[in-house]
Design a protein around this motif. Structure first.
Motif, PDB file in Angstrom:
ATOM      1  N   ARG A 160      49.499  44.277  58.443  1.00  0.00           N
ATOM      2  CA  ARG A 160      48.355  44.476  56.927  1.00  0.00           C
ATOM      3  C   ARG A 160      48.763  43.697  55.769  1.00  0.00           C
ATOM      4  O   ARG A 160      47.865  43.622  54.921  1.00  0.00           O
ATOM      5  CB  ARG A 160      48.177  45.836  56.567  1.00  0.00           C
ATOM      6  CG  ARG A 160      47.679  46.823  58.046  1.00  0.00           C
ATOM      7  CD  ARG A 160      47.754  48.012  57.733  1.00  0.00           C
ATOM      8  NE  ARG A 160      47.507  49.075  58.984  1.00  0.00           N
ATOM      9  CZ  ARG A 160      47.587  50.304  59.265  1.00  0.00           C
ATOM     10  NH1 ARG A 160      48.154  51.038  58.313  1.00  0.00           N
ATOM     11  NH2 ARG A 160      47.025  50.822  60.140  1.00  0.00           N
ATOM     12  N   GLY A 170      44.918  34.717  51.937  1.00  0.00           N
ATOM     13  CA  GLY A 170      45.350  36.255  51.698  1.00  0.00           C
ATOM     14  C   GLY A 170      46.989  36.667  51.576  1.00  0.00           C
ATOM     15  O   GLY A 170      47.428  37.660  51.970  1.00  0.00           O
ATOM     16  N   ILE A 171      47.539  35.752  51.133  1.00  0.00           N
ATOM     17  CA  ILE A 171      49.079  36.121  51.073  1.00  0.00           C
ATOM     18  C   ILE A 171      49.473  37.257  50.308  1.00  0.00           C
ATOM     19  O   ILE A 171      48.706  37.601  49.264  1.00  0.00           O
ATOM     20  CB  ILE A 171      49.841  34.577  50.246  1.00  0.00           C
ATOM     21  CG1 ILE A 171      51.272  34.788  50.406  1.00  0.00           C
ATOM     22  CG2 ILE A 171      49.380  34.750  48.792  1.00  0.00           C
ATOM     23  CD1 ILE A 171      52.235  33.633  49.682  1.00  0.00           C
ATOM     24  N   GLY A 172      50.578  37.970  50.679  1.00  0.00           N
ATOM     25  CA  GLY A 172      50.953  39.091  49.985  1.00  0.00           C
ATOM     26  C   GLY A 172      51.632  38.637  48.669  1.00  0.00           C
ATOM     27  O   GLY A 172      51.188  38.207  47.688  1.00  0.00           O
ATOM     28  N   VAL A 174      48.170  33.789  42.684  1.00  0.00           N
ATOM     29  CA  VAL A 174      49.278  34.625  43.529  1.00  0.00           C
ATOM     30  C   VAL A 174      50.180  35.399  42.480  1.00  0.00           C
ATOM     31  O   VAL A 174      51.250  35.100  42.085  1.00  0.00           O
ATOM     32  CB  VAL A 174      50.158  33.802  44.497  1.00  0.00           C
ATOM     33  CG1 VAL A 174      51.087  34.553  45.319  1.00  0.00           C
ATOM     34  CG2 VAL A 174      49.375  32.911  45.381  1.00  0.00           C
ATOM     35  N   ASP A 175      49.403  36.670  42.280  1.00  0.00           N
ATOM     36  CA  ASP A 175      50.165  37.387  40.938  1.00  0.00           C
ATOM     37  C   ASP A 175      51.101  38.267  41.542  1.00  0.00           C
ATOM     38  O   ASP A 175      51.718  39.339  40.841  1.00  0.00           O
ATOM     39  CB  ASP A 175      48.970  38.069  40.380  1.00  0.00           C
ATOM     40  CG  ASP A 175      48.016  38.870  40.896  1.00  0.00           C
ATOM     41  OD1 ASP A 175      48.310  38.842  42.251  1.00  0.00           O
ATOM     42  OD2 ASP A 175      47.037  39.282  40.287  1.00  0.00           O
ATOM     43  N   ASP A 176      51.489  38.445  42.564  1.00  0.00           N
ATOM     44  CA  ASP A 176      52.864  39.242  43.255  1.00  0.00           C
ATOM     45  C   ASP A 176      53.755  38.282  43.452  1.00  0.00           C
ATOM     46  O   ASP A 176      53.640  37.556  44.530  1.00  0.00           O
ATOM     47  CB  ASP A 176      52.545  40.181  44.265  1.00  0.00           C
ATOM     48  CG  ASP A 176      51.626  40.924  44.029  1.00  0.00           C
ATOM     49  OD1 ASP A 176      51.424  41.657  42.798  1.00  0.00           O
ATOM     50  OD2 ASP A 176      50.803  41.685  44.849  1.00  0.00           O
ATOM     51  N   TYR A 213      47.548  45.784  47.409  1.00  0.00           N
ATOM     52  CA  TYR A 213      47.108  44.390  47.382  1.00  0.00           C
ATOM     53  C   TYR A 213      45.618  44.346  48.151  1.00  0.00           C
ATOM     54  O   TYR A 213      45.148  43.641  48.020  1.00  0.00           O
ATOM     55  CB  TYR A 213      48.214  43.448  47.800  1.00  0.00           C
ATOM     56  CG  TYR A 213      47.923  43.060  49.180  1.00  0.00           C
ATOM     57  CD1 TYR A 213      47.629  41.701  49.302  1.00  0.00           C
ATOM     58  CD2 TYR A 213      47.942  43.646  50.280  1.00  0.00           C
ATOM     59  CE1 TYR A 213      47.503  41.067  50.533  1.00  0.00           C
ATOM     60  CE2 TYR A 213      47.919  43.206  51.598  1.00  0.00           C
ATOM     61  CZ  TYR A 213      47.686  42.051  51.793  1.00  0.00           C
ATOM     62  OH  TYR A 213      47.473  41.473  52.960  1.00  0.00           O
ATOM     63  N   ARG A 214      45.300  45.713  48.758  1.00  0.00           N
ATOM     64  CA  ARG A 214      43.933  45.482  49.474  1.00  0.00           C
ATOM     65  C   ARG A 214      43.162  46.434  48.549  1.00  0.00           C
ATOM     66  O   ARG A 214      41.748  46.531  48.982  1.00  0.00           O
ATOM     67  CB  ARG A 214      44.218  46.109  50.864  1.00  0.00           C
ATOM     68  CG  ARG A 214      45.101  45.398  51.597  1.00  0.00           C
ATOM     69  CD  ARG A 214      45.657  46.239  52.715  1.00  0.00           C
ATOM     70  NE  ARG A 214      44.777  46.523  53.669  1.00  0.00           N
ATOM     71  CZ  ARG A 214      44.652  47.345  54.736  1.00  0.00           C
ATOM     72  NH1 ARG A 214      45.942  48.076  54.810  1.00  0.00           N
ATOM     73  NH2 ARG A 214      43.763  47.850  55.444  1.00  0.00           N
ATOM     74  N   CYS A 215      43.451  47.040  47.508  1.00  0.00           N
ATOM     75  CA  CYS A 215      42.756  47.566  46.585  1.00  0.00           C
ATOM     76  C   CYS A 215      42.524  47.153  45.018  1.00  0.00           C
ATOM     77  O   CYS A 215      42.259  47.498  44.068  1.00  0.00           O
ATOM     78  CB  CYS A 215      43.160  49.043  46.288  1.00  0.00           C
ATOM     79  SG  CYS A 215      43.351  50.073  47.726  1.00  0.00           S
ATOM     80  N   GLY A 216      43.078  46.048  45.067  1.00  0.00           N
ATOM     81  CA  GLY A 216      43.243  45.208  43.464  1.00  0.00           C
ATOM     82  C   GLY A 216      44.079  45.527  42.855  1.00  0.00           C
ATOM     83  O   GLY A 216      44.215  45.145  41.439  1.00  0.00           O
ATOM     84  N   ARG A 217      45.060  46.447  43.323  1.00  0.00           N
ATOM     85  CA  ARG A 217      46.316  46.720  42.392  1.00  0.00           C
ATOM     86  C   ARG A 217      47.413  45.828  42.719  1.00  0.00           C
ATOM     87  O   ARG A 217      48.395  45.844  43.009  1.00  0.00           O
ATOM     88  CB  ARG A 217      46.812  48.160  42.769  1.00  0.00           C
ATOM     89  CG  ARG A 217      45.647  49.263  42.748  1.00  0.00           C
ATOM     90  CD  ARG A 217      46.307  50.623  42.538  1.00  0.00           C
ATOM     91  NE  ARG A 217      46.772  50.911  43.984  1.00  0.00           N
ATOM     92  CZ  ARG A 217      46.189  51.861  45.010  1.00  0.00           C
ATOM     93  NH1 ARG A 217      44.842  52.220  44.660  1.00  0.00           N
ATOM     94  NH2 ARG A 217      46.527  51.978  46.089  1.00  0.00           N
ATOM     95  N   THR A 218      47.069  44.472  41.984  1.00  0.00           N
ATOM     96  CA  THR A 218      48.043  43.565  42.258  1.00  0.00           C
ATOM     97  C   THR A 218      48.554  43.060  40.724  1.00  0.00           C
ATOM     98  O   THR A 218      47.750  43.447  39.663  1.00  0.00           O
ATOM     99  CB  THR A 218      47.481  42.197  42.958  1.00  0.00           C
ATOM    100  OG1 THR A 218      46.255  41.834  42.055  1.00  0.00           O
ATOM    101  CG2 THR A 218      47.061  42.519  44.288  1.00  0.00           C
ATOM    102  N   CYS A 258      47.731  44.654  36.954  1.00  0.00           N
ATOM    103  CA  CYS A 258      47.334  46.026  37.341  1.00  0.00           C
ATOM    104  C   CYS A 258      48.334  46.727  37.975  1.00  0.00           C
ATOM    105  O   CYS A 258      48.682  47.683  37.273  1.00  0.00           O
ATOM    106  CB  CYS A 258      45.973  45.953  38.340  1.00  0.00           C
ATOM    107  SG  CYS A 258      45.253  47.345  38.731  1.00  0.00           S
ATOM    108  N   LEU A 306      44.604  55.408  50.012  1.00  0.00           N
ATOM    109  CA  LEU A 306      44.066  55.644  48.563  1.00  0.00           C
ATOM    110  C   LEU A 306      44.278  54.420  47.872  1.00  0.00           C
ATOM    111  O   LEU A 306      45.254  53.737  47.749  1.00  0.00           O
ATOM    112  CB  LEU A 306      44.746  57.004  47.990  1.00  0.00           C
ATOM    113  CG  LEU A 306      44.637  58.302  48.525  1.00  0.00           C
ATOM    114  CD1 LEU A 306      45.389  59.339  47.741  1.00  0.00           C
ATOM    115  CD2 LEU A 306      43.054  58.727  48.516  1.00  0.00           C
TER     116      LEU A 306
END
Lengths: 99, 487
Positions: B185, B206-208, B249-251, B405-410, B413, B487
């Motif tokens: 994931r 979609g890089i983490g 790539v903000d992480d 990172y799938r909910c925009g919490r990158t 944020c 969540l």
């Protein structure tokens, strides 16, 4: 909701970089107190935060995929009348379709 | 000798303007005289000062150079005990009692570089070279998914055959591969520094997290350790994370390889890197910090004879100072370390570990250790199931959560939530949910028996009734067969 439709119509030709803040502002004018978080969607998974609240996260947000490139979380969707939601999603998708 | 095509490729990689644009008054962010001076002037810090610094860390405020230097110079073992305890407190405050698990997946070991300490260096003829084909990669992913993994760090040597387009294809394959209830994931990438343009290609698939370790922040040591190849350009590497941030790539993950230069200098270097990122990107620093220790590697004598090797006690201290200096950032403790060291050092505030790691190319699907295709030797050979069980015995719940990172919490944020100590309100529930999946789908009977108590314990500790009700409903859906709820 009619205001939203007007904005979407007026948006044709607007600088696309500004459209998310514009859409967000109008959503909040139409539904005061709305908590939104906009994301740019990359690949199959990554929702990268681009605009909106970073303070408030509800347990049951409305997650809206606005086509392949954008996503929106509304943390308090109960502020939007049920019959507006489908139309709203369609309008947002159409506004972002070329982005 | 490199072929002409490889040389041409190498000539095209580094873009000087994408280094210089980040300089501060024409210089990079490693000001060696300043770091040395700061370490010198903060020698023999008194108890009161150390305790004031500890208190600042506990408030989740990033430390400055003087404060970090004071901690590094502390010689009072009682104060170190206080710092160890504070590291754990900070970790619990920000991240809760969960440990995120991931697996490293080495995809290619072709390399144009000549790192003195690395088994993959270009000149090392004893290393067996291989680059996974897409079917081989799929087999590797399936082998990892079958163990229960959900998060990967995919690792690539620097070579035209494993350029950004190859890496992008491997990410697509990783995300597309399914096995039963399982799938990967989140795919993080550890690769060579890239241009902003290339990083956008990874962003788009979609890089983490994009992870580049500086290895050493000490200019002269860096030059000595990296005599040839693209990696000889220290500036290109120093700003790899900056370019990633600019590419969206903000992480980003940073790290130093401990054992190359003085350990105190490297911790200060990591802090300088963090501060420079925060200053240039609106307060957003690294998503994770790694602190690998140099390990033996095939036909690589330097790895065992460096004058700067770090012993276990010093290692624990340096990890503690990093935890206190940057309280809100994820910290990765890898299986380079032995199980004994990891079980100890995890308690000073680490947030992520790997397990069941096999760092040979193509080795997961063969299920054997192939030392001649490894970059170095691993210290911890526990299976994922064993490591999870050991963590459970220590009171830690394993998390495979990939929700942020799938909910925009990158990026900013995520960092905003972390700095306020609020992420466990979301991440603790997600740990419970993903751990429940693991127990149902992959755990041994022994682990189920020993670790299931954590679901109840962590559930009881959730902060309010609303969250409990939501999580309870999701747990019931997972019991009924649904997967990937978060969540």
């Amino acid at each position: 909701m009619s205001d939203l439709q007007l904005l979407f119509n007026a948006d044709q030709g607007q600088d696309k970089a500004d459209i998310i803040p514009s859409l967000d502002l109008l959503l909040k004018q139409t539904y005061p107190g709305l908590q939104t978080r906009w994301s740019r969607v990359y690949g199959r998974r990554r929702w990268a935060h681009i605009y909106g609240s970073t303070e408030f996260f509800s347990l049951n947000p409305l997650r809206i995929e606005l086509g392949p490139n954008y996503g929106l979380y509304i943390d308090n969707p109960e502020l939007i009348p049920q019959h507006d939601i489908e139309l709203l999603i369609d309008l947002l998708k159409s506004a972002l379709v070329f982005m | 000798m490199e072929s002409l095509a490889v040389k041409q490729w190498m000539d095209s990689v580094i873009k000087p303007e994408q280094i210089e644009k980040y300089y501060n008054h024409g210089k990079d962010f490693i000001d060696e005289p300043f770091i040395q001076e700061t370490l010198l002037k903060n020698q023999q810090p008194d108890q009161t000062r150390i305790r004031e610094i500890i208190a600042k860390s506990l408030e989740l405020q990033r430390l400055d150079f003087d404060e970090t230097a004071a901690l590094l110079n502390c010689t009072d073992e009682d104060l170190w005990q206080e710092m160890y305890a504070t590291g754990l407190q900070i970790k619990h405050k920000v991240y809760g009692r969960r440990i995120v698990f991931f697996a490293p997946l080495y995809v290619s070991n072709n390399c144009v570089n000549s790192c003195v300490y690395c088994g993959y260096r270009h000149e090392n003829k004893e290393t067996i070279r291989h680059q996974l084909t897409m079917p081989e990669l799929e087999a590797e992913i399936k082998a990892l998914v079958a163990k229960g993994h959900k998060r990967l760090i995919m690792v690539y040597g620097e070579h035209p055959s494993s350029d950004v387009h190859y890496i992008a294809e491997t990410l697509k394959v990783a995300y597309a591969t399914k096995l039963g209830n399982g799938e990967i994931r989140r795919v993080n990438v550890n690769a060579a520094p890239m241009s902003i343009e290339d990083l956008k290609i990874l962003r788009d698939v979609g890089i983490g997290t994009f992870q580049v370790f500086q290895e050493t922040y000490h200019h002269a040591t860096y030059k000595k350790m990296h005599p040839r190849g693209l990696k000889a350009n220290m500036g290109w590497r120093l700003y790899a994370s900056h370019r990633a941030m600019d590419a969206g790539v903000d992480d980003v993950g940073i790290g130093a390889l401990f054992g190359l230069a003085d350990w105190k200098f490297e911790v200060m270097g990591l802090l300088a890197h963090t501060i420079d990122l925060e200053e240039k990107f609106g307060g957003v620093g690294p998503h994770t910090i790694s602190f690998p220790r140099m390990q033996p590697a095939v036909n690589t004598p330097f790895a065992q004879k460096s004058p700067n090797l770090v012993d276990n006690d010093t290692f624990k201290k340096l990890v503690t100072v990093i935890r206190l200096s940057v309280p809100y950032t994820g910290m990765i403790l890898t299986a380079r370390e032995t199980a004994e060291v990891r079980n100890d050092v995890i308690n000073v505030g680490c947030t992520q570990i790997d397990a069941d790691s096999n760092i040979g190319i193509g080795a997961y699907s063969k299920d054997k250790v192939e030392t001649n295709s490894q970059q170095f030797m691993l210290g911890d050979q526990r299976s994922l199931d064993e490591a999870i069980r050991d963590m459970a015995k220590m009171g830690y719940i394993t998390s495979f959560c990939t929700a942020d990172y799938r909910c925009g919490r990158t990026g900013g944020c995520f960092m905003g939530i972390a700095k306020k100590g609020n992420i466990h309100n979301l991440c603790q529930p997600n740990a419970i949910l993903t751990f429940k999946e693991y127990l149902l789908d992959y755990a041994s009977e022994e682990t189920r028996k020993e670790a299931a108590y954590l679901i109840d314990k962590e559930f009881a500790a959730l902060p309010n009734e609303n969250i409990k009700q939501t999580v309870q409903a999701m747990l019931e859906r997972i019991e009924a067969g649904e997967r990937d709820l978060f969540l």
